[in-house]
Design a protein around this motif. Structure first.
Motif, PDB file in Angstrom:
ATOM      1  N   LYS A 282      -7.129   2.365  -4.550  1.00  0.00           N
ATOM      2  CA  LYS A 282      -7.419   3.791  -4.560  1.00  0.00           C
ATOM      3  C   LYS A 282      -6.163   4.571  -4.945  1.00  0.00           C
TER       4      LYS A 282
ATOM      5  N   THR B 238       0.826  -1.204   0.000  1.00  0.00           N
ATOM      6  CA  THR B 238       0.000   0.000   0.000  1.00  0.00           C
ATOM      7  C   THR B 238       0.860   1.254   0.000  1.00  0.00           C
TER       8      THR B 238
ATOM      9  N   LYS C 184      -5.218   3.938  -8.617  1.00  0.00           N
ATOM     10  CA  LYS C 184      -6.180   4.546  -9.549  1.00  0.00           C
ATOM     11  C   LYS C 184      -5.935   6.038  -9.711  1.00  0.00           C
ATOM     12  N   SER C 185      -5.615   6.701  -8.600  1.00  0.00           N
ATOM     13  CA  SER C 185      -5.452   8.142  -8.716  1.00  0.00           C
ATOM     14  C   SER C 185      -4.096   8.504  -9.307  1.00  0.00           C
TER      15      SER C 185
ATOM     16  N   MET D 210     -16.114   1.267  -6.646  1.00  0.00           N
ATOM     17  CA  MET D 210     -14.894   2.046  -6.900  1.00  0.00           C
ATOM     18  C   MET D 210     -14.565   2.077  -8.384  1.00  0.00           C
TER      19      MET D 210
ATOM     20  N   LYS E  32      -8.441  -2.305  -1.160  1.00  0.00           N
ATOM     21  CA  LYS E  32      -9.135  -1.051  -1.434  1.00  0.00           C
ATOM     22  C   LYS E  32      -8.161   0.127  -1.377  1.00  0.00           C
ATOM     23  N   GLN E  33      -7.368   0.098  -0.323  1.00  0.00           N
ATOM     24  CA  GLN E  33      -6.416   1.183  -0.135  1.00  0.00           C
ATOM     25  C   GLN E  33      -5.423   1.248  -1.297  1.00  0.00           C
TER      26      GLN E  33
END
Lengths: 628, 197
Positions: free
Chosen positions: A497, A466, A500-501, A524, A493-494
């Motif tokens: 996210k 992460t 993705k950004s 998401m 998820k972390q």
């Protein structure tokens, strides 16, 4: 302005922020910004920091220390072996050529032979810090020029150990060395000179041995605690510790750090250390450049401008010529050769070390030291400027620009896949990809498993995925596909996210433990979701391969073959050994053994090769053989 | 301006030299929809509704496939079995395909000499293609003589590229609707004068 640490820190940071921003805005390299900031805030212009003649460089050298540690980490011994010809060849020609010519030049201008020899050693070295920083900033590391520069710098970084070892042999023993020495306590100072040389070599060997048998086991222990700060602390401890030890025996801490890096480059902590130290390195390197700028002694320049100017020009011209010839020997294209010539034509940071050491050994006089230090700092300052001239004036006229895109020999190699998590779900994916010749880069946070996978020949990184910096060192920027195969949906998820950004182009393929996890991923806007089982892990893997250009129908068959084959081996292995109800560690070890066995079997059986139906090539080959 | 649907079917396309050369030439042409069946339906689960829509949207359907055991590969047969439904493609109310053209584009390992009365295979290509011809007839479609690339086991790349050029030209003619109706009396579309000018 006296030594208020906070005030000095503010001056440094402010200087850096202002000058580097301006430099970047003008399209110049950040190195130039730092150097100019140093000149401005230094004792001879605004006088914010340092008093005349004071050694500002000392603390700032930590930037170089870290840089060399990180360079060391990059150099795995096996890569080193692969590059040995260019390293020894190019580096050898460059160092020998420069030393030889400059030695005779200095002799010609009336310097004592020992002084001339010391100077020529210093001149032969280039600045790893400046050259690599610039090369990385421009993204040229993988060009011919990049690897050539790297080889030469590497050779210099190694040869300097021997130079430092040799210097005591040149020392003027009739004068006591103590009065000149401003160095820290040096354990070896009172030893006979021959022994000093020996001691230096012994201490190098000590680092190599300690690295392998002390540091790696220590890191494993630390990693097991799972506390992230401890690893940072351990990383810093390694760097500082080695530096301290090296200073103790009167050697350059940067070199010690470099060696330490090489020793650790084979360990599973390579990327963890790299990503932990990277942010510190850049800032400290900036500090170092500023210190170089600040240490340009304008009084010395004013006193003997002709000597300084003459040596400066002579050195740059001489180094450039030798580099150009070296490049020609190795058949570099003209534009690559020019880049090489102009980016390595300065004297490097090791010259500071070498010259100061020579001074403390009474080889050099104060004035000679001062002049060479100024020349060194000036060459470093001029390099980025010459680089700009080369880039904007020369290259556009002569450019045979190396094409960036090269045809890839196999589809599997043209796309990078990163696989996070090598548990029961991830390992199936890894195996299936591998049977198709696709080696994913694997990240896992279980250091035992990482160790095992490395033994099996996978490219594996230990660490918490992460953290984007770790992902970055695993190559997320060049990756096409990121597979999240961990079992904890929160962690996925972390990670998703963040990726993705920051890297919207990377295709995310995620494992969902259950329906609820799948809902969240769908919300998401993750399209590729696999609810876990043997089949889905293979489905995921086959979709990865399909993205890479494998045919879907072939994959469909392969998945079914793989399942059949995996179930066969399941039955076989179940008979072979009973997995007892022992404690967790035992179980984990068993699981690893299992995976090892499976991977080996996959490899031996080459299950993919069996699927040759409808293969026109085979028929054609058979017909040709028989010549029907 | 006619639309062409190429129903391409090859279980091991990645290993097919002849079909790669042919398909590469035409798959991105204007007016052509290249529909790779094995890539679309690796599990043989043909989406009938989607396929019907595709058929309806095109005027000419090309069945492009290697000639396996005197017929097409299994997925194409599966496709025919499922998509050409009673009441849609044939039968009293089945006129969805009326007057569309049907063309087989095939590759064969054996040479033309092998496909004749005295050859290994005893019958000509067109004899083997009868089921396709009659399927087209039943659906009220106009069956064109096949375009065939034969002897692929031995043919040189250069020759294959020449065939690809022909295929390319043929597609142009079909799009312009310039293939004359009276081609029925020739065995192969390869032989029409426009392709050999």
């Amino acid at each position: 302005m006296t030594g208020n640490i906070l005030f000095e820190a503010i001056v440094f940071l402010l200087g850096a922020i202002i000058c580097v921003s301006i430099a970047k805005r003008l399209g110049l390299s950040s190195v130039l910004g730092y150097l100019l900031a140093g000149v401005l805030i230094g004792p001879y212009v605004l006088g914010f920091i340092g008093n005349e003649g004071e050694d500002i460089l000392h603390f700032a050298e930590f930037g170089v220390v870290m840089m060399l540690f990180l360079i060391g980490l990059e150099i795995e011994p096996k890569n080193f072996w692969k590059m040995r010809k260019t390293i020894v060849g190019m580096g050898g020609i460059q160092v020998a050529g420069t030393m030889l010519i400059s030695y005779f030049l200095f002799l010609f201008f009336g310097f004592d032979w020992k002084v001339a020899l010391t100077f020529s050693m210093a001149v032969a070295l280039s600045s790893t810090a400046i050259a690599l920083q610039t090369i990385k900033e421009k993204g040229l590391l993988n060009t011919t020029f990049g690897t050539s520069s790297f080889s030469i710098l590497l050779f210099q970084d190694i040869i300097v150990i021997f130079m430092l070892g040799a210097l005591p042999l040149l020392a003027n023993t009739d004068i006591t060395p103590l009065e000149n020495s401003e160095e820290h306590t040096n354990l070896l100072q009172n030893l006979p000179l021959g022994l000093q040389t020996l001691a230096i070599l012994v201490s190098v060997a000590t680092i190599v041995v300690a690295g392998r048998f002390l540091i790696v086991p220590l890191l494993r222990k630390v990693a097991k605690t799972g506390v992230r700060e401890l690893l940072i602390a351990a990383a810093l401890l390694i760097v500082f510790g080695i530096s301290f030890l090296m200073e103790l025996v009167g050697l350059s801490p940067a070199l010690g750090a470099f060696l330490g890096g090489v020793v650790l480059s084979n360990s599973e902590f390579k990327h963890e250390l790299e990503s932990t130290l990277e942010p510190f390195k850049n800032l400290l390197l900036g500090l170092f450049f500023m210190a170089v700028g600040a240490s340009i002694n304008f009084i010395v320049i004013a006193k003997s401008p002709l000597t300084v100017g003459g040596i400066l020009v002579a050195v740059i011209v001489l180094k450039a010529l030798v580099l150009f010839v070296t490049g020609s020997f190795f058949k570099l294209k003209l534009n690559q050769k020019l880049l090489l010539t102009f980016s390595l034509s300065q004297i490097g940071e090791f010259a500071f070390v070498l010259l100061s050491f020579a001074f403390s050994l009474n080889i050099l006089e104060q004035e000679q030291l001062d002049i060479m230090l100024v020349v060194t700092a000036l060459t470093m300052t001029i390099t980025p400027i010459i680089g700009i001239i080369n880039e904007r004036v020369l290259l556009p006229r002569l450019g045979t620009r190396e094409s960036i895109k090269r045809p890839m020999d196999h589809i599997a190699k043209s796309q990078k896949v990163i696989l996070v998590g090598f548990g029961h779900f991830g390992s199936t994916i890894g195996r299936f990809l591998r049977t198709h010749g696709v080696e994913a880069t694997i990240l896992d946070h279980d250091s035992n498993r990482v160790d095992f996978l490395r033994k099996m020949g996978f490219e594996v990184y230990y660490g918490d995925a992460t953290r984007t910096d770790l992902l970055e060192s695993a190559g997320i920027a060049e990756a096409n596909i990121l597979i999240c195969a961990m079992d904890n949906p929160e962690v996925i998820k972390q990670l998703a996210k963040a990726v993705k950004s920051k890297y919207p182009k990377v295709k995310l393929m995620v494992r969902a433990r259950d329906r609820y996890a799948a809902y969240e991923f769908l919300n998401m806007e993750i399209d590729h979701i696999y609810r876990e089982s043997l089949e889905t892990s293979l489905k995921l893997a086959s979709e990865v391969l399909s993205q890479m250009g494998f045919r879907k129908y072939t994959l469909q068959r392969q998945v079914q073959n793989f399942i059949r084959y995996d179930e066969d081996s399941l039955k076989r292995l179940a008979k072979e050994k009973k997995i007892g109800d022992e404690n967790y560690i035992f179980k984990a070890r068993k699981e690893l053994e299992q995976q090892e066995k499976l991977l080996e079997q996959d490899f031996k059986r080459g299950i993919v090769e069996f699927d040759t139906h409808w293969d026109g090539e085979q028929i054609r080959a058979a017909l040709e053989d028989k010549n029907i | 301006m006619k639309n062409i649907l190429v129903l391409f079917s090859h279980p091991k396309f990645e290993k097919s030299r002849a079909n790669s050369i042919l398909a590469d030439k035409i798959k991105d042409k204007v007016g052509v929809t290249f529909h790779d069946l094995y890539e679309r339906y690796p599990d043989f689960n043909v989406d009938v509704d989607a396929e019907k829509e595709l058929m309806e949207a095109h005027d000419i359907i090309i069945f492009h496939h290697p000639f396996y055991w005197y017929s097409c590969p299994p997925l194409m047969k599966q496709w025919i079995d499922m998509v050409l439904e009673f009441g849609w493609a044939y039968g009293p109310a089945g006129n969805a395909l009326l007057d569309k053209k049907w063309l087989n584009v095939i590759t064969t390992g054996g040479s033309k000499a092998m496909y004749c009365e005295n050859g290994t295979n005893c019958y000509a290509i067109n004899d083997f293609l009868r089921p396709f011809q009659q399927t087209a007839n039943l659906c009220g479609m106009r069956y064109l003589p096949p375009f065939a690339v034969m002897n692929t086991h031995k043919i040189e790349d250069k020759k294959l590229h020449a065939y690809a050029e022909q295929y390319d030209k043929l597609i142009d003619l079909l799009v312009e609707d310039a293939v004359v109706a009276e081609v029925g009396n020739i065995s192969f579309l390869n032989d029409i004068p426009q392709l050999n000018a």
